[in-house]
Write a protein that holds these residues in place. Structure first.
Motif, PDB file in Angstrom:
ATOM      1  N   MET A  44       3.698   8.425   6.850  1.00  0.00           N
ATOM      2  CA  MET A  44       3.262   8.705   5.494  1.00  0.00           C
ATOM      3  C   MET A  44       1.865   8.209   5.165  1.00  0.00           C
ATOM      4  O   MET A  44       1.031   8.958   4.691  1.00  0.00           O
ATOM      5  CB  MET A  44       4.247   8.104   4.497  1.00  0.00           C
ATOM      6  CG  MET A  44       5.382   9.023   4.137  1.00  0.00           C
ATOM      7  SD  MET A  44       4.851  10.375   3.106  1.00  0.00           S
ATOM      8  CE  MET A  44       4.793   9.584   1.501  1.00  0.00           C
ATOM      9  N   VAL A  45       1.637   6.970   5.360  1.00  0.00           N
ATOM     10  CA  VAL A  45       0.399   6.424   4.821  1.00  0.00           C
ATOM     11  C   VAL A  45      -0.733   6.466   5.854  1.00  0.00           C
ATOM     12  O   VAL A  45      -0.794   7.374   6.661  1.00  0.00           O
ATOM     13  CB  VAL A  45       0.646   5.032   4.223  1.00  0.00           C
ATOM     14  CG1 VAL A  45      -0.599   4.499   3.519  1.00  0.00           C
ATOM     15  CG2 VAL A  45       1.755   5.134   3.191  1.00  0.00           C
ATOM     16  N   HIS A  99       7.722   9.618   8.971  1.00  0.00           N
ATOM     17  CA  HIS A  99       7.428   8.182   8.971  1.00  0.00           C
ATOM     18  C   HIS A  99       5.941   7.900   9.070  1.00  0.00           C
ATOM     19  O   HIS A  99       5.514   6.782   9.199  1.00  0.00           O
ATOM     20  CB  HIS A  99       8.175   7.517  10.130  1.00  0.00           C
ATOM     21  CG  HIS A  99       9.635   7.830  10.094  1.00  0.00           C
ATOM     22  ND1 HIS A  99      10.464   7.329   9.125  1.00  0.00           N
ATOM     23  CD2 HIS A  99      10.388   8.644  10.877  1.00  0.00           C
ATOM     24  CE1 HIS A  99      11.690   7.807   9.327  1.00  0.00           C
ATOM     25  NE2 HIS A  99      11.673   8.607  10.376  1.00  0.00           N
ATOM     26  N   CYS A 101      -7.197   1.346  -0.463  1.00  0.00           N
ATOM     27  CA  CYS A 101      -6.373   2.174  -1.362  1.00  0.00           C
ATOM     28  C   CYS A 101      -7.244   2.818  -2.434  1.00  0.00           C
ATOM     29  O   CYS A 101      -7.035   3.982  -2.797  1.00  0.00           O
ATOM     30  CB  CYS A 101      -5.275   1.329  -2.017  1.00  0.00           C
ATOM     31  SG  CYS A 101      -3.841   1.130  -0.939  1.00  0.00           S
ATOM     32  N   GLU A 130       2.512   6.180  -3.363  1.00  0.00           N
ATOM     33  CA  GLU A 130       3.382   7.012  -4.197  1.00  0.00           C
ATOM     34  C   GLU A 130       2.861   7.072  -5.635  1.00  0.00           C
ATOM     35  O   GLU A 130       2.852   8.127  -6.266  1.00  0.00           O
ATOM     36  CB  GLU A 130       4.817   6.456  -4.156  1.00  0.00           C
ATOM     37  CG  GLU A 130       5.699   7.050  -5.241  1.00  0.00           C
ATOM     38  CD  GLU A 130       7.027   7.584  -4.728  1.00  0.00           C
ATOM     39  OE1 GLU A 130       7.305   7.424  -3.523  1.00  0.00           O
ATOM     40  OE2 GLU A 130       7.776   8.154  -5.547  1.00  0.00           O
ATOM     41  N   CYS A 162       0.819  -1.214   0.000  1.00  0.00           N
ATOM     42  CA  CYS A 162       0.000   0.000   0.000  1.00  0.00           C
ATOM     43  C   CYS A 162       0.862   1.277   0.000  1.00  0.00           C
ATOM     44  O   CYS A 162       0.501   2.282  -0.615  1.00  0.00           O
ATOM     45  CB  CYS A 162      -0.930   0.004   1.208  1.00  0.00           C
ATOM     46  SG  CYS A 162      -2.163  -1.307   1.143  1.00  0.00           S
ATOM     47  N   GLN A 163       1.977   1.216   0.710  1.00  0.00           N
ATOM     48  CA  GLN A 163       2.889   2.363   0.767  1.00  0.00           C
ATOM     49  C   GLN A 163       3.383   2.742  -0.634  1.00  0.00           C
ATOM     50  O   GLN A 163       3.386   3.913  -1.019  1.00  0.00           O
ATOM     51  CB  GLN A 163       4.084   1.998   1.658  1.00  0.00           C
ATOM     52  CG  GLN A 163       5.094   3.113   1.852  1.00  0.00           C
ATOM     53  CD  GLN A 163       4.812   3.915   3.119  1.00  0.00           C
ATOM     54  OE1 GLN A 163       4.346   3.350   4.112  1.00  0.00           O
ATOM     55  NE2 GLN A 163       5.058   5.187   3.062  1.00  0.00           N
ATOM     56  N   GLU A 164       3.761   1.708  -1.385  1.00  0.00           N
ATOM     57  CA  GLU A 164       4.248   1.965  -2.746  1.00  0.00           C
ATOM     58  C   GLU A 164       3.112   2.483  -3.637  1.00  0.00           C
ATOM     59  O   GLU A 164       3.324   3.360  -4.480  1.00  0.00           O
ATOM     60  CB  GLU A 164       4.846   0.686  -3.346  1.00  0.00           C
ATOM     61  CG  GLU A 164       6.171   0.303  -2.711  1.00  0.00           C
ATOM     62  CD  GLU A 164       6.554  -1.158  -2.969  1.00  0.00           C
ATOM     63  OE1 GLU A 164       7.748  -1.452  -2.902  1.00  0.00           O
ATOM     64  OE2 GLU A 164       5.651  -1.994  -3.231  1.00  0.00           O
TER      65      GLU A 164
END
Lengths: 347, 182
Positions: free
Chosen positions: B97-98, B95, A36, A8, A3-5
């Motif tokens: 971020m999400v 840190h 997401c 972006e 999910c982090q990627e």
């Protein structure tokens, strides 16, 4: 892909920065990850809202509003080819006006004329002149630190100081000469006027120019001295002129010399052609500032002669200047703005 | 935006060209100031100061930079240095971020955020994050143009922009739910 990627990717997609393959990867992830997908919808909404923020416009023309300041800046820059100073900004008010050499030239003429006129008036009063001899002598010797009794004496002192400051070598000779008669005083004044315009032509004569500024201040009552001249004892002269019982001619003098008040002579400043640096001579010290915010970049050691003939190299990185020694010799120096070193020039 | 010929004329000392140039850019300058300082009067003051600085510094502009990024650099610097002092902003944790929380898909009724809410959310961003958002959305600048304007590395611009959007999204989401937490 986690999910982090994907976050972006989503962000980059909002800026149109994803290629087809990346887009497909992201969409595939959404099929398995509703969180997401939802986040992307919210970000898209946000981005669309940001794009639709009102394109505000000023309620009146800003350029019209600042036009008086811009005209002021142009006026101040008119006498020189260097860039205009930010003199219209309130915080700049105190710094001495630079780049106004033509106006300065006119003013020095006016000042010289005033002094000549004043001296004529004084020389009529022959009796006073003899009487105040010792008075003058004393205040001159003490560099006019103490306010003398007679307003005339004060005027005389400040004028003398002016001359002495202009040409230190001639000072002793001048002192005796000028105290002799009104006529010789007049000669001094004329000479001094000549020297002033010569300085203008030469471009640079820091030490004496700032001294001159202070002396003018002394004779034109009620003025503040330029920042760089705090050590000058002009205030003593100043107050006594305005406080002591006035004679007619001292009044005349005040009103005559009151005119230059608006523009005390400034220390000599030479701005580099690209407008980035400003070199100033203050007494026997050379200072280099960042022209934009007047930040002091470099201050040289005290030199043993007059600093003169400042000139910037073509790339505006090297300031060349000369030191005119009292012995008559000339030493050439150069300041390298890349290294901030002040060194004797090689040639 | 501004014709290169006009810039060159202004640089060579043509005062009328310089004034024309200032008139062409004043709205752009004001708009950036308005969204960075979030106050009409301060924006007027900051924009005027920026225009005066452009007037005096036109000679130092070099064509290797885009003119529009050069003027935005001047106005953002003035706004941040002079008009944003001591304004509270949220801190953005590197840190963090999400997802701050797992948000339930079901409460995603996507309604438009009120413009006023967006402005006050932007106002809470740290200075450079806010400047990046303003240049991206009010001046339509690319990552590179923003980097040039703010003198920041490209990657920093991206990370500021991404974090700023996430932060705005979180703030606005909270507004929508009827209360500002924290």
């Amino acid at each position: 892909m986690n999910c982090q990627e994907v976050m972006e990717y989503m962000q980059r997609e909002l800026d149109g920065d994803l290629d087809e393959y990346e887009k497909a990867t992201m969409t595939n992830h959404f099929k398995q990850c509703p969180d997401c997908a939802a986040m992307f919808e919210r970000l898209k909404t946000l981005s669309a809202e940001l794009e639709n923020l009102p394109h505000v416009t000023p309620s009146y023309s800003l350029v019209d509003a600042i036009m008086p300041q811009l005209e002021q800046l142009s006026f101040e820059a008119a006498g020189s080819v260097v860039e205009p100073q930010e003199a219209a900004m309130p915080k700049r008010r105190k710094s001495p006006a630079r780049g106004a050499s033509s106006r300065l030239r006119q003013l020095t003429g006016v000042i010289a004329a005033c002094l000549v006129a004043g001296t004529f008036i004084i020389s009529y009063n022959a009796g006073w002149f003899n009487g105040s001899h010792s008075n003058n002598d004393m205040s001159q010797a003490e560099a006019s630190a103490t306010a003398a009794d007679s307003p005339m004496a004060n005027y005389d002192t400040s004028e003398l100081k002016q001359f002495v400051a202009t040409d230190p070598q001639a000072s002793s000779e001048v002192k005796s000469e000028s105290l002799d008669t009104g006529m010789s005083l007049k000669t001094n004044v004329t000479e001094q006027g000549g020297i002033v315009s010569e300085q203008d032509g030469g471009g640079v004569a820091g030490g004496s120019s700032s001294e001159l500024g202070a002396s003018d201040v002394g004779s034109a009552s009620g003025l503040t001295a330029p920042d760089s001249n705090k050590e000058n004892p002009d205030t003593g002269t100043d107050t006594s002129i305005s406080q002591s019982p006035t004679e007619d001619n001292s009044r005349t003098l005040e009103s005559l010399s009151g005119e230059p008040e608006k523009a005390p002579l400034a220390p000599v400043a030479v701005v580099s052609a690209d407008g980035v640096y400003s070199a100033e001579v203050v007494g026997y010290v050379l200072k280099i500032y960042e022209a934009s915010d007047h930040k002091l970049l470099l201050e040289t050691s005290r030199k043993n002669g007059q600093i003169a003939n400042l000139s910037w190299s073509e790339d505006n990185k090297i300031l060349n200047y000369e030191i005119h020694l009292e012995s008559g010799g000339i030493e050439k120096y150069a300041v390298d703005l890349n290294t901030l070193k002040d060194e004797k020039a090689t040639h | 935006m501004v014709e290169p010929g006009l810039i060159r004329a202004a640089q060579s000392g043509d005062r009328d060209a310089l004034i024309t140039l200032l008139r062409e850019i004043e709205t752009h300058v004001y708009r950036t100031a308005y969204y960075i300082v979030n106050n009409e009067q301060d924006a007027m003051d900051a924009a005027q100061e920026a225009l005066i600085r452009i007037y005096t510094k036109i000679g130092s502009y070099e064509e290797k930079a885009q003119f529009k990024t050069w003027i935005q650099r001047i106005v953002t610097n003035i706004c941040i240095d002079k008009f944003r002092r001591n304004k509270p902003t949220v801190s953005i944790d590197e840190h963090d971020m999400v997802f701050h929380e797992k948000q339930n898909v079901e409460d995603e009724v996507l309604s438009a955020y009120a413009a006023q809410d967006i402005r006050s959310a932007i106002d809470q961003l740290p200075d450079h994050h806010r400047a990046v958002v303003v240049l991206r959305y009010l001046q339509d600048f690319s990552y590179n143009e923003i980097a040039e304007s703010l003198d920041l590395p490209l990657n920093t611009v991206k990370s500021y922009l991404f974090r700023a959007r996430q932060q705005l999204q979180t703030l606005l989401h909270d507004y929508q739910k009827g209360g500002v937490r924290g």
